[in-house]
Motif scaffolding. Structure first.
Motif, PDB file in Angstrom:
ATOM      1  N   UNK A  10      37.269 -21.313  25.613  1.00 48.96           N
ATOM      2  CA  UNK A  10      36.218 -21.117  24.615  1.00 48.96           C
ATOM      3  C   UNK A  10      34.845 -21.009  25.282  1.00 48.96           C
ATOM      4  N   UNK A  11      34.556 -21.914  26.228  1.00 48.30           N
ATOM      5  CA  UNK A  11      33.272 -21.876  26.933  1.00 48.30           C
ATOM      6  C   UNK A  11      33.174 -20.612  27.773  1.00 48.30           C
ATOM      7  N   UNK A  12      34.270 -20.264  28.459  1.00 45.39           N
ATOM      8  CA  UNK A  12      34.258 -19.069  29.305  1.00 45.39           C
ATOM      9  C   UNK A  12      33.956 -17.825  28.463  1.00 45.39           C
ATOM     10  N   UNK A  13      34.596 -17.734  27.287  1.00 42.84           N
ATOM     11  CA  UNK A  13      34.348 -16.581  26.428  1.00 42.84           C
ATOM     12  C   UNK A  13      32.890 -16.533  25.955  1.00 42.84           C
ATOM     13  N   UNK A  14      32.356 -17.708  25.564  1.00 43.11           N
ATOM     14  CA  UNK A  14      30.969 -17.746  25.103  1.00 43.11           C
ATOM     15  C   UNK A  14      30.008 -17.296  26.198  1.00 43.11           C
ATOM     16  N   UNK A  15      30.260 -17.776  27.424  1.00 42.99           N
ATOM     17  CA  UNK A  15      29.387 -17.406  28.538  1.00 42.99           C
ATOM     18  C   UNK A  15      29.490 -15.910  28.820  1.00 42.99           C
ATOM     19  N   UNK A  16      30.707 -15.387  28.823  1.00 39.65           N
ATOM     20  CA  UNK A  16      30.905 -13.954  29.084  1.00 39.65           C
ATOM     21  C   UNK A  16      30.194 -13.104  28.026  1.00 39.65           C
ATOM     22  N   UNK A  17      30.352 -13.497  26.756  1.00 41.84           N
ATOM     23  CA  UNK A  17      29.718 -12.722  25.679  1.00 41.84           C
ATOM     24  C   UNK A  17      28.191 -12.755  25.789  1.00 41.84           C
ATOM     25  N   UNK A  18      27.650 -13.948  26.037  1.00 45.28           N
ATOM     26  CA  UNK A  18      26.194 -14.068  26.146  1.00 45.28           C
ATOM     27  C   UNK A  18      25.673 -13.277  27.340  1.00 45.28           C
ATOM     28  N   UNK A  19      26.419 -13.318  28.442  1.00 44.02           N
ATOM     29  CA  UNK A  19      26.009 -12.576  29.632  1.00 44.02           C
ATOM     30  C   UNK A  19      25.935 -11.082  29.330  1.00 44.02           C
ATOM     31  N   UNK A  40      21.268 -16.620  35.214  1.00 41.14           N
ATOM     32  CA  UNK A  40      22.178 -17.636  34.703  1.00 41.14           C
ATOM     33  C   UNK A  40      21.451 -18.725  33.926  1.00 41.14           C
ATOM     34  N   UNK A  41      20.208 -19.006  34.283  1.00 42.24           N
ATOM     35  CA  UNK A  41      19.425 -20.007  33.567  1.00 42.24           C
ATOM     36  C   UNK A  41      19.183 -19.564  32.126  1.00 42.24           C
ATOM     37  N   UNK A  42      18.975 -18.255  31.927  1.00 38.11           N
ATOM     38  CA  UNK A  42      18.773 -17.734  30.574  1.00 38.11           C
ATOM     39  C   UNK A  42      20.027 -17.924  29.720  1.00 38.11           C
ATOM     40  N   UNK A  43      21.153 -17.649  30.329  1.00 39.19           N
ATOM     41  CA  UNK A  43      22.434 -17.817  29.613  1.00 39.19           C
ATOM     42  C   UNK A  43      22.643 -19.278  29.250  1.00 39.19           C
ATOM     43  N   UNK A  44      22.375 -20.168  30.221  1.00 39.73           N
ATOM     44  CA  UNK A  44      22.545 -21.604  30.002  1.00 39.73           C
ATOM     45  C   UNK A  44      21.643 -22.095  28.872  1.00 39.73           C
ATOM     46  N   UNK A  45      20.405 -21.610  28.846  1.00 41.59           N
ATOM     47  CA  UNK A  45      19.459 -22.046  27.823  1.00 41.59           C
ATOM     48  C   UNK A  45      19.911 -21.608  26.435  1.00 41.59           C
ATOM     49  N   UNK A  46      20.369 -20.376  26.324  1.00 42.42           N
ATOM     50  CA  UNK A  46      20.817 -19.848  25.034  1.00 42.42           C
ATOM     51  C   UNK A  46      22.019 -20.629  24.495  1.00 42.42           C
ATOM     52  N   UNK A  47      22.897 -21.047  25.389  1.00 49.61           N
ATOM     53  CA  UNK A  47      24.131 -21.713  24.963  1.00 49.61           C
ATOM     54  C   UNK A  47      24.026 -23.229  24.945  1.00 49.61           C
ATOM     55  N   UNK A  48      22.967 -23.771  25.546  1.00 47.22           N
ATOM     56  CA  UNK A  48      22.810 -25.212  25.590  1.00 47.22           C
ATOM     57  C   UNK A  48      23.766 -25.882  26.552  1.00 47.22           C
ATOM     58  N   UNK A  49      24.080 -25.193  27.651  1.00 46.75           N
ATOM     59  CA  UNK A  49      24.950 -25.773  28.678  1.00 46.75           C
ATOM     60  C   UNK A  49      24.206 -25.748  30.008  1.00 46.75           C
ATOM     61  N   UNK A  50      24.812 -26.336  31.025  1.00 46.83           N
ATOM     62  CA  UNK A  50      24.163 -26.371  32.333  1.00 46.83           C
ATOM     63  C   UNK A  50      24.336 -25.047  33.066  1.00 46.83           C
ATOM     64  N   UNK A  51      23.442 -24.804  34.030  1.00 47.02           N
ATOM     65  CA  UNK A  51      23.550 -23.614  34.863  1.00 47.02           C
ATOM     66  C   UNK A  51      24.852 -23.650  35.659  1.00 47.02           C
ATOM     67  N   UNK A  52      25.238 -24.849  36.073  1.00 46.15           N
ATOM     68  CA  UNK A  52      26.496 -25.002  36.815  1.00 46.15           C
ATOM     69  C   UNK A  52      27.681 -24.548  35.972  1.00 46.15           C
ATOM     70  N   UNK A  53      27.682 -24.904  34.702  1.00 49.58           N
ATOM     71  CA  UNK A  53      28.772 -24.475  33.813  1.00 49.58           C
ATOM     72  C   UNK A  53      28.803 -22.964  33.691  1.00 49.58           C
ATOM     73  N   UNK A  54      27.634 -22.356  33.549  1.00 49.41           N
ATOM     74  CA  UNK A  54      27.556 -20.894  33.462  1.00 49.41           C
ATOM     75  C   UNK A  54      28.109 -20.262  34.733  1.00 49.41           C
ATOM     76  N   UNK A  55      27.705 -20.777  35.883  1.00 47.46           N
ATOM     77  CA  UNK A  55      28.145 -20.223  37.155  1.00 47.46           C
ATOM     78  C   UNK A  55      29.653 -20.295  37.297  1.00 47.46           C
ATOM     79  N   UNK A  56      30.212 -21.438  36.947  1.00 48.88           N
ATOM     80  CA  UNK A  56      31.661 -21.619  37.069  1.00 48.88           C
ATOM     81  C   UNK A  56      32.422 -20.756  36.069  1.00 48.88           C
ATOM     82  N   UNK A  57      31.855 -20.611  34.867  1.00 47.44           N
ATOM     83  CA  UNK A  57      32.512 -19.782  33.858  1.00 47.44           C
ATOM     84  C   UNK A  57      32.522 -18.315  34.273  1.00 47.44           C
TER      85      UNK A  57
END
Length: 339
Positions: free
Chosen positions: A36-45, A9-26
């Protein structure tokens, strides 16, 4: 040979410029994360090969929706109506690749807190409300949390939530016009006061009456008279009408037997027309003349509209499904009184 590091999740957060917490919740489809954020996180994951039970397909949790259907509507005389809507929703959801969780809920317990819990339990990113009207708190919450919601067999006069409904105004206009074409000039409309959709039927009745010289319309509300009371009034000639347009088939069928009894005091040619074309309308004797609502089309339209909103469409839309007339056996030519 170096072993490739598994993405986290840290890798995803770094790529998107958001927090790890945001990635986890998304990834967990929790509330408070925009689509929009949820879709970005899903795609990056997916692009990084991150494994999660919440990522199920091209759009992940974005394709999960919950449909709430009031228990009373699903088990009462309206069961045929809502069964058709649910079938349409399920058909369209399957075609769209949407995971649709249909849940019966207690009519008297529909609150914002209950809706929140249902969405959480279904892990849903969209909401269908069948026969449940919008209220201020619900509309505000959907906007704040960016939860797409569609009213099914409903409408929102304030245009905060999208909706799909029958063409209630024009359907009622056509039903009333059918009685007018048969020569009836004093027509009673039996209606229900609570829902915006039913109010549109009353307005359609009033418009048809107003457009016909010499026609008179009388309106009786369920809040003032139940169907038994109205039937008693009709049989004693209180309203002096020759035709009746009921807001739904259930009310009409409840009065058929007495109105068409051999010893009925009502004038020959007394006519009744209903609305919905529920299964009981076809079982009635005589067969009720009515206005047919394509219930499966309402369900399909609701899922299509919800899908558009879940994919980013922000404009509130009000979709109306056309109705058609069912001939039946309860509309007759008006008989003029002898001079």
């Amino acid at each position: 040979m170096a072993v490739q590091k598994r993405a986290n999740q840290a890798d995803i957060a770094e790529r998107l410029g958001v927090s790890v917490s945001t990635v986890s919740r998304a990834l967990a489809n929790e509330m408070g994360i925009s689509d929009a954020v949820r879709r970005d996180v899903q795609r990056m994951a997916r692009s990084l090969g991150y494994k999660s039970k919440h990522i199920t397909g091209p759009t992940g949790g974005d394709k999960r929706a919950v449909a709430l259907v009031p228990l009373g509507n699903a088990t009462s005389g309206l069961s045929g109506f809502y069964f058709g809507i649910v079938e349409g929703m399920r058909q369209q959801a399957a075609e769209a690749g949407m995971m649709l969780d249909v849940r019966l809920v207690n009519d008297q317990m529909v609150t914002l807190d209950m809706i929140r819990k249902q969405i959480d339990q279904a892990d849903a990113g969209g909401l269908l409300l069948a026969g449940i009207d919008a209220w201020d708190e619900l509309a505000a919450w959907c906007a704040q949390e960016d939860i797409p919601a569609v009213l099914v067999n409903g409408s929102d006069p304030r245009m905060r939530l999208s909706s799909v409904s029958p063409a209630n105004f024009y359907g009622a206009y056509l039903a009333t016009q059918r009685l007018l074409d048969a020569g009836h000039r004093r027509i009673l409309h039996y209606t229900h006061r609570y829902r915006p959709t039913i109010l549109q039927r009353q307005r359609g009745f009033e418009a048809a009456i107003a457009a016909t010289p010499g026609a008179q319309g009388i309106i009786v509300n369920t809040a003032d008279r139940d169907s038994r009371g109205l039937l008693a009034d009709l049989l004693t000639g209180k309203h002096d009408v020759t035709a009746l347009f009921c807001w739904n088939d259930i009310a009409a069928v409840e009065m058929l037997e007495s109105i068409y009894a051999p010893d009925s005091p009502l004038p020959k040619g007394f006519s009744i027309i209903g609305f919905d074309d529920l299964p009981l309308a076809g079982m009635a004797t005589p067969r009720l003349s009515t206005t047919r609502v394509d219930r499966e089309a309402i369900g399909r339209g609701a899922v299509r509209l919800l899908s558009q909103h879940m994919e980013g469409e922000g404009a509130v839309q009000q979709l109306e499904i056309g109705v058609s007339m069912v001939e039946g056996e309860t509309v007759f030519a008006a008989i003029s009184s002898p001079v």
